[in-house]
Design a protein around this motif. Structure first.
Motif, mmCIF file in Angstrom:
data_model
loop_
_atom_site.group_PDB
_atom_site.id
_atom_site.type_symbol
_atom_site.label_atom_id
_atom_site.label_comp_id
_atom_site.label_asym_id
_atom_site.label_seq_id
_atom_site.Cartn_x
_atom_site.Cartn_y
_atom_site.Cartn_z
ATOM 1 N N THR A 224 46.213 78.552 75.656
ATOM 2 C CA THR A 224 45.737 79.870 75.236
ATOM 3 C C THR A 224 45.526 80.774 76.435
ATOM 4 O O THR A 224 45.914 81.955 76.418
ATOM 5 C CB THR A 224 44.420 79.734 74.449
ATOM 6 N N THR B 118 42.026 71.759 76.989
ATOM 7 C CA THR B 118 42.470 72.207 75.665
ATOM 8 C C THR B 118 42.746 73.712 75.624
ATOM 9 O O THR B 118 43.548 74.177 74.814
ATOM 10 C CB THR B 118 41.407 71.874 74.600
ATOM 11 N N SER C 49 38.834 79.121 67.994
ATOM 12 C CA SER C 49 38.280 78.770 66.680
ATOM 13 C C SER C 49 38.679 77.374 66.226
ATOM 14 O O SER C 49 38.095 76.825 65.289
ATOM 15 C CB SER C 49 38.724 79.799 65.633
ATOM 16 N N LEU C 50 39.679 76.787 66.890
ATOM 17 C CA LEU C 50 40.079 75.418 66.558
ATOM 18 C C LEU C 50 39.037 74.401 67.013
ATOM 19 O O LEU C 50 38.996 73.276 66.509
ATOM 20 C CB LEU C 50 41.422 75.090 67.220
ATOM 21 N N TYR C 51 38.172 74.793 67.945
ATOM 22 C CA TYR C 51 37.256 73.838 68.558
ATOM 23 C C TYR C 51 35.781 74.164 68.326
ATOM 24 O O TYR C 51 34.917 73.346 68.650
ATOM 25 C CB TYR C 51 37.513 73.789 70.072
ATOM 26 N N TYR D 286 30.922 78.356 70.498
ATOM 27 C CA TYR D 286 32.116 79.204 70.481
ATOM 28 C C TYR D 286 32.050 80.231 71.609
ATOM 29 O O TYR D 286 33.022 80.433 72.351
ATOM 30 C CB TYR D 286 32.212 79.912 69.130
ATOM 31 N N GLY E 4 42.246 82.093 60.980
ATOM 32 C CA GLY E 4 43.457 81.470 61.497
ATOM 33 C C GLY E 4 44.482 82.507 61.876
ATOM 34 O O GLY E 4 44.283 83.706 61.686
ATOM 35 N N SER F 59 42.315 82.728 67.852
ATOM 36 C CA SER F 59 43.215 81.656 67.410
ATOM 37 C C SER F 59 43.129 80.442 68.317
ATOM 38 O O SER F 59 43.316 79.305 67.867
ATOM 39 C CB SER F 59 44.659 82.169 67.371
#
Length: 567
Positions: free
Chosen positions: A258, A254, A89-91, A99, A161, A86
């Protein structure tokens, strides 16, 4: 040399060949369980399955050397995997080189954070996170993990997501495209993994490995991959070489939320597991040492293509149940995984993704637990609402915000309790022969010669003003009812600490009411540490009469107050 070995692996002092055999058996059992789980969790994290095996080697050995628990089994877990997915995977596109690079950087960041938290003794922070927050968060994450695997389980494309609404919407839109052979494989695998353990004769069987083996043989024999069944494909052989993650400051910025979330969740999970499995002869649990050990495991793992690891409840329970005595079992497990990487990875070519999805679904099913919610609502409703708020926020908004909202709500309730303490009026209860709270014991008799109040909290800057107002309001209300002279007695039995502002509050009350005719304020049942603080503040000179009597009984006797109401 033997003593050094004992000390290094935190072994029992009487460790012998019998204990070693028990550790080997437990290590092999966890190894059989970890191979399919590691691959499944890596896939859940959006990574190639082999990275789950990488994460099951060196990190286990590092923890065995530096951890404080003799039974904790570290490695890939479902919750950390979905948090990795989560957050990253946004980037970048899952399983892409970018990744993987971000995941390795994230793993390094998590390890460094855990190491720093352990070094500064931040393990105490866990006391401020309510168990209801963790329970609600874990249940919501488990549901999200399960929904995220329905694509592989049904053989359809579903969006990635950590929010359930888009996943459910896409599932209903693609329900007609379910791939029947994939669904059958998944259903049979899930039935075996969940159904067979209910029978005593099958509890000791390595069901995940059996399911993996049978599904590989079945798919390979009937070539179901040509019929559309998605398979793992080629799994690299060998152990990865040393490589330092690419340090990108903008990417680190970023990934900080997380990384911090994973670090804290790992801390709470590991602490919960080690507390549950600790035996009477186990060494004392050191939360900060655990943090440092898992942090080092993640740092070393990130250098060898491993992603984030933490303690696994299911594997730790199996490790404990099969006779593990020490972390030697973890070393045995790591050696087994290493040999698998070197010689056995080609065997996983025909492994269906649906089987890995079934393994994940069976593993997370036990994480959904509503019993704490029922218990909280039965005992204290506000704790139940903390569970619900955390659960709903995690499902609807996302993992990081859900956890943060739960923690904030929990802390707000804690602050509210601290700033609004319990202050009650007492009366004489003839039945029990004790002074009781008049609200709880309405038959208790109010003393006509005293206003008797009890404070059930520390008196400090956060609640001093509130306590002062409550005391004044109660005193004024009682004064309106009884016109005759009276004394004000404050029972301090429930006060364990007081700060300077609390002392100033009591001084103001004494100064305010002692100026009134025939009114005295007395503090009784003062604990030793409170009396010491008051004396340091000069009360032995300024307000010696107020703290003269140690108990209410002594006050009544020496002041010769009427006691007819007590008869």
């Amino acid at each position: 040399m033997y003593r050094n070995f004992i000390s290094l692996l935190n072994l029992p002092k009487n460790y012998d060949i019998g204990f070693f055999k028990s550790d080997v058996l437990a290590g092999l059992t966890v190894f059989i369980m970890l191979v399919p789980q590691g691959m499944a969790y890596a896939l859940l994290a959006g990574l190639p399955p082999v990275m789950g095996l990488y994460a099951s080697t060196l990190p286990l050995i590092v923890y065995a050397l530096f951890g404080s628990s003799r039974h904790l089994a570290v490695g890939p877990v479902a919750m950390a995997s979905i948090l990795v997915f989560s957050g990253v995977s946004l980037y970048a596109e899952p399983q892409s080189s970018d990744y993987i690079a971000l995941v390795l950087l994230l793993t390094l960041m998590v390890g460094v954070m855990q190491l720093i938290l352990g070094a500064i003794n931040a393990g105490a922070l866990i006391k401020f996170v309510s168990p209801n927050v963790i329970s609600g968060f874990t249940s919501a994450v488990a549901i999200t993990i399960g929904l995220s695997q329905l694509g592989n389980f049904f053989g359809i494309d579903l969006p990635s997501g950590n929010q359930i609404i888009p996943i459910l919407t896409s599932l209903f839109e693609n329900i007609a495209n379910i791939h029947l052979p994939t669904l059958i494989i998944g259903m049979i695998s899930l039935a075996i993994l969940i159904g067979l353990p209910k029978f005593k004769a099958t509890k000791c069987l390595p069901l995940p490995l059996i399911v993996v083996t049978l599904s590989i043989l079945f798919v390979a024999y009937f070539r179901l991959d040509d019929a559309g069944v998605s398979i793992v494909g080629e799994v690299p052989t060998g152990f990865p070489s040393l490589s330092i993650p690419n340090i990108d400051l903008s990417a680190m910025q970023t990934l900080v939320p997380t990384a911090l979330t994973i670090a804290l969740i790992a801390m709470m999970e590991s602490l919960s597991i080690t507390k549950t499995l600790a035996k009477k002869d186990s060494p004392p649990l050191n939360v900060n040492k655990e943090l440092r050990a898992i942090g080092l495991s993640n740092i070393v793992g990130s250098l060898f293509s491993a992603y984030t690891v933490t303690g696994s409840f299911s594997r730790s329970a199996v490790n404990h149940r099969t006779g593990s005595v020490s972390q030697v079992s973890a070393v045995v497990t790591a050696i087994g995984i290493l040999l698998t990487l070197l010689f056995l990875t080609p065997l996983f070519y025909y492994l269906p993704h649906a089987v890995l999805a079934a393994i994940i679904l069976s593993a997370v099913a036990g994480l959904i637990n509503v019993r704490p919610l029922k218990y909280a609502f039965r005992v204290k409703r506000e704790d139940g609402w903390v569970w619900i708020v955390t659960f709903a926020a995690t499902l609807v908004i996302g993992f990081q915000w859900g956890l943060l909202i739960g923690v904030v709500v929990s802390l707000c309730l804690l602050i509210n309790r601290l700033t609004n303490p319990h202050v009650v009026e007492l009366g004489w209860d003839k039945k029990s022969g004790r002074y009781r709270n008049l609200q709880r014991f309405p038959n208790a008799i109010r003393d006509p010669h005293m206003i008797l109040l009890r404070i059930d909290a520390r008196i400090q800057f956060s609640n001093a003003e509130y306590i002062e107002k409550i005391l004044e309001n109660k005193i004024e209300k009682i004064k309106e009812k009884q016109k005759q002279p009276f004394d004000i007695v404050i029972d301090m039995a429930g006060v364990n600490d007081i700060d300077t502002m609390g002392i100033e509050t009591l001084e103001r009350l004494i100064q305010e009411y002692n100026h009134q005719d025939n009114v005295d304020i007395w503090l009784v049942h003062l604990k030793g540490q409170i009396r010491d603080l008051l004396q340091r503040a000069g009360w032995n000179v300024l307000y010696s009469e107020a703290i003269r009597y140690t108990s209410l009984e002594q006050l009544i006797k020496n002041r010769q107050l009427p006691t007819d109401y007590m008869i």
